[in-house]
Write a protein that holds these residues in place. Sequence first.
Motif, PDB file in Angstrom:
ATOM      1  N   LEU A 178      58.290  11.479  77.364  1.00 26.64           N
ATOM      2  CA  LEU A 178      57.827  11.880  76.041  1.00 26.64           C
ATOM      3  C   LEU A 178      56.306  12.102  76.051  1.00 26.64           C
ATOM      4  O   LEU A 178      55.799  13.076  75.478  1.00 26.64           O
ATOM      5  CB  LEU A 178      58.199  10.798  75.018  1.00 26.64           C
ATOM      6  N   ILE A 179      55.596  11.194  76.722  1.00 25.09           N
ATOM      7  CA  ILE A 179      54.134  11.345  76.818  1.00 25.09           C
ATOM      8  C   ILE A 179      53.790  12.664  77.500  1.00 25.09           C
ATOM      9  O   ILE A 179      52.933  13.423  77.034  1.00 25.09           O
ATOM     10  CB  ILE A 179      53.537  10.158  77.593  1.00 25.09           C
ATOM     11  N   ALA A 180      54.481  12.943  78.617  1.00 22.59           N
ATOM     12  CA  ALA A 180      54.202  14.187  79.342  1.00 22.59           C
ATOM     13  C   ALA A 180      54.481  15.394  78.448  1.00 22.59           C
ATOM     14  O   ALA A 180      53.721  16.370  78.449  1.00 22.59           O
ATOM     15  CB  ALA A 180      55.025  14.252  80.617  1.00 22.59           C
ATOM     16  N   LEU A 181      55.563  15.315  77.669  1.00 25.30           N
ATOM     17  CA  LEU A 181      55.897  16.436  76.782  1.00 25.30           C
ATOM     18  C   LEU A 181      54.836  16.604  75.697  1.00 25.30           C
ATOM     19  O   LEU A 181      54.415  17.718  75.390  1.00 25.30           O
ATOM     20  CB  LEU A 181      57.270  16.210  76.136  1.00 25.30           C
ATOM     21  N   LEU A 182      54.404  15.478  75.121  1.00 31.03           N
ATOM     22  CA  LEU A 182      53.411  15.563  74.041  1.00 31.03           C
ATOM     23  C   LEU A 182      52.073  16.063  74.579  1.00 31.03           C
ATOM     24  O   LEU A 182      51.448  16.951  73.995  1.00 31.03           O
ATOM     25  CB  LEU A 182      53.231  14.196  73.373  1.00 31.03           C
ATOM     26  N   LEU A 183      51.616  15.486  75.699  1.00 27.14           N
ATOM     27  CA  LEU A 183      50.352  15.963  76.266  1.00 27.14           C
ATOM     28  C   LEU A 183      50.471  17.439  76.642  1.00 27.14           C
ATOM     29  O   LEU A 183      49.504  18.187  76.581  1.00 27.14           O
ATOM     30  CB  LEU A 183      49.968  15.131  77.494  1.00 27.14           C
ATOM     31  N   LEU A 190      54.530  24.151  79.778  1.00 24.88           N
ATOM     32  CA  LEU A 190      54.018  25.493  80.026  1.00 24.88           C
ATOM     33  C   LEU A 190      54.370  26.464  78.907  1.00 24.88           C
ATOM     34  O   LEU A 190      53.743  27.506  78.773  1.00 24.88           O
ATOM     35  CB  LEU A 190      54.608  26.039  81.335  1.00 24.88           C
ATOM     36  N   ILE A 191      55.419  26.138  78.143  1.00 27.17           N
ATOM     37  CA  ILE A 191      55.863  27.104  77.130  1.00 27.17           C
ATOM     38  C   ILE A 191      55.832  26.539  75.714  1.00 27.17           C
ATOM     39  O   ILE A 191      56.336  27.160  74.789  1.00 27.17           O
ATOM     40  CB  ILE A 191      57.282  27.637  77.438  1.00 27.17           C
ATOM     41  N   THR A 192      55.237  25.339  75.533  1.00 29.48           N
ATOM     42  CA  THR A 192      55.153  24.829  74.171  1.00 29.48           C
ATOM     43  C   THR A 192      53.805  25.177  73.558  1.00 29.48           C
ATOM     44  O   THR A 192      52.772  24.978  74.167  1.00 29.48           O
ATOM     45  CB  THR A 192      55.324  23.300  74.130  1.00 29.48           C
ATOM     46  N   PRO A 193      53.813  25.712  72.319  1.00 31.20           N
ATOM     47  CA  PRO A 193      52.562  25.957  71.611  1.00 31.20           C
ATOM     48  C   PRO A 193      51.922  24.626  71.194  1.00 31.20           C
ATOM     49  O   PRO A 193      52.647  23.625  71.179  1.00 31.20           O
ATOM     50  CB  PRO A 193      52.997  26.749  70.381  1.00 31.20           C
ATOM     51  N   PRO A 194      50.680  24.564  70.852  1.00 33.29           N
ATOM     52  CA  PRO A 194      49.757  25.704  70.817  1.00 33.29           C
ATOM     53  C   PRO A 194      49.228  26.100  72.197  1.00 33.29           C
ATOM     54  O   PRO A 194      48.904  27.258  72.390  1.00 33.29           O
ATOM     55  CB  PRO A 194      48.602  25.190  69.956  1.00 33.29           C
ATOM     56  N   PHE A 195      49.128  25.150  73.128  1.00 38.31           N
ATOM     57  CA  PHE A 195      48.633  25.542  74.447  1.00 38.31           C
ATOM     58  C   PHE A 195      49.791  25.653  75.413  1.00 38.31           C
ATOM     59  O   PHE A 195      50.272  24.656  75.937  1.00 38.31           O
ATOM     60  CB  PHE A 195      47.609  24.530  74.982  1.00 38.31           C
TER      61      PHE A 195
END
Lengths: 439, 300, 176
Positions: free
Chosen positions: A334-339, A382-387
């Motif tokens: 979850l941390i990796a996904l959020l960061l 790599l594909i989640t916004p905003p970055f």
Amino acid sequence: MSPVGWELLLGLMGGFLVLLMALGVPVAFAFLALNLVGAYFIFGGVAGISLLVLNATESIGTFVLVPIPLFVLMGEILLTTGLATRAIHAIERAIAGVPGRLSLVAIASGTVFASLSGSSIANTAVLGRVLLPDMLRLGYHPTVSIGPILGIGGVAMLIPPSALAVLLGSLAGMPISNLLLAGILPGLLLATLYVAYIVIAVRMRPGLAPPAPVERMSLGARLAPFVRDVLPLMGIVIVVVGSILGGYATPSESAALGCLATLIAAACYRSLTLRALVDALMGTVRTSAMILIIISGSITFSQILSFSGASREFVEAILGVGLDPLVLVALMLLIALLLGTLMDQVSIMMITLPIFMPLIHAADVDQIWFGVMMLVALEVGLITPPFGLLLFIMQSVAPAGVSMREIMVAIVPFILLELVGLGLIFAFPVIALWLPGFL
Amino acid sequence: AETVLRVGTFLQPTGVWHQPIQRFIDQVNARGADLKLELVADPSSINPFQLGAAVQSGVIDIAYVSGSFYTNLVPEADALKNFNLSVQEVRANGALDLMDKIHREKMGVVFLGKIVDGIPLQIYTARKPESLDLTGFTLRGTPLYRPMMETLGADVAQMPGGEIYGALQSGVIDGYGWPLWGIGDLGLLEVTKYRLEPGFFRSEIALLMNARRFDSLNDAQREVLREESIAAENWFATFLTQVNAEEIAKQDAAGIEAVRFGDAESAELIRKADEAAWKEIIAKSPQYGEELKSLTYKAE
Amino acid sequence: MSGLPRELDRLVGLAIDGLGAVSGAVVAFITLAISTDVALRALGLSTLGWTLETSEYGLLIVCFLGAPYVLRHGDHIRVDVLLRKAGPRRRGALLFLANLIAFATCLVLAWLGAQEALVAFRRGAMLFKDIVMPQWIVLSVMPIGMLLLAWEFARRILLRLNGTPVAGEGTEGVAL
Ligand code: NA
Ligand code: NA
């Protein structure tokens, strides 16, 4: 370290980033603007901004990024010499009668390309440049054109060679060959999920892809263009993969060989002109300059957050919730996904792994299983916004008129599919661990 | 109020390479001299090649960094790996005072100590060297290893550390240079077959402190930092022996074979590599090069 | 714009295009140098020995000197979610503000980057890698790029104030 708490700091930095981007400040300059302010307050005054300037220069002048322009160049040459269009028409002809075929072609060729490049950026750039214009022209909806190209881009870092897997292995102290082998099935699993989604989506909403015309052609007439225009291009794949496997080149060096092989192929088809070469080079500059300056901005952004201690405290706060091994692993992902919504992959690994790995060992969790899931989680980032680096790549290589909003909408199903894939690996570790079991 | 000093390291903050600085931080903090050292920077926040600039400008107060990472600021820092006198000897004979003077003059930092010292650099290969002539071997090296590799007759290839694994496995390179410590951290134990003995040069890490910050401390605090730096240097000798043995055991367990040729011949090679490296340093620093060499290096 | 400013802008445009062409040449150079290295090694010969470092410096050039070219002839990636929802007036205001922020950012970075390069120049700082090279050269790349980017953003702001915004800026394009 910083006078304000990590919640406030992360909120401010993330919030202002989103605000600047929403205002329409170009992504690279949104990062740089925020970094100026961040460096002033967090690194400390003008000396801090000077360090930012040095860090920004240092973060770009690194060989690790060299394959990006090279694989972009390869795609550009395929495009400007017309080889790409010929090959796509041939494929269309060969598998006529299947709705959504180019979406499936994108996934298949993306998987093949994943096995020759270690770079998701390169993968997306090549497919976006080569396939997307034709798909849009033929009437493919963004969900089944932009979506699969972006989704399959991330698979490049699961299927070897993978620069990111090697980096993860060395930062985390995992046996690298096990990790590389472990990524193969999850990579194929994701590709399969994408295929299933396309087939079902196109069947349920026929408007997504152009109807498949019923063509009456002899097998020979169907396959002749394929043999003429597609099979010889496999020579490029052989040069790239063969140079790595044969011990002649490293993955980044193979990218340069791939460019030369593509030029030679174009010359063989008598479609290599000076104009095409110049166009390819300048097209490469466009994409590479944009992406590199974004990478520079995002790396320094992560550095400032890391220096402030906010990212580390964020990680520790979340991990404080529970220490049951499975909960722990889920929280780490979850941390990796959020960061991943705000940072680049390498920065996330550098910040989290020194904290994660001792806990993983202490909890007696299989590190290879965890490593593969980290790779998938990083891939989602790599594909989640905003970055989302691949979103920007797509914007840069897509035909004029494709908006960031369309890209962001198109990607949603594929983010969900990747999360499903992640869930499957979590539930069935054998998906990751079966192949390395043979070592 | 307590004085907080911000510490930065040029390496990942885990494992054996990190222990010396972590121990230094803990020791100083335990002294109760109103000093609190905090580790705030590692490669995830400051690029290792800019850590020198960061301590120079005061973004951090103390840097744990190897000489070859800030030669643009102090070219003489590159000589640190070439000392073959022990850190105790160079401290006693004034060589470290000279280093301190050079660092203050050129970079505005205090050279607190050389708290990691003497880890041998090695050449590792995947195919067996038949003699000390490595003609025909392609080795991955950095400027640090180049003098030795060229002395051996090998071709030096450049590539990022992350590519060593794949390149060695596929045969793009035959070997690479790395310190005795830490090839396991890079996953290289499984693809490495031979270690050429003996090692050469000496990996080192220095402790630098922003001079303005240092001078702003009170006498007692400065004394604590000086004493603990020297204590760290002395402590390291035992740690070195222990970790060297552990690392060799790990490499043995992975089946890495130590290859050794004639002692006299090896010594001669090392002497040549040392000479080549010193020549570079004297070229970089005509001002201090010779003096440093005479204070820190005894030809055997 | 007219008269002297227009003439100046033409010259800056030429410089930007020149640097764009240089960036293209750099990409070609990196490709050839790496391929040559591979070929030499395959033949058992000594490699060039400077490929890695020159490629790294090449990336700096493509990144910072290619960026003004990209901006001049198109646009850098913007997130257009809000821009596309806004009406023409509000969109104009948003783009004005966005360009102003980008302009200020580039100008500050150009200024501080130039200072760093100047300090390195005064100190005579050298980079001792396989190629020995004065550090100020490497540090100059970014400020030059940032200065040209600042110019280009300023130009866009002025054109917008004059009621003739850059064609294609924040284009909404045709719906797919
Ligand atoms: Na791959
Ligand atoms: Na993201």
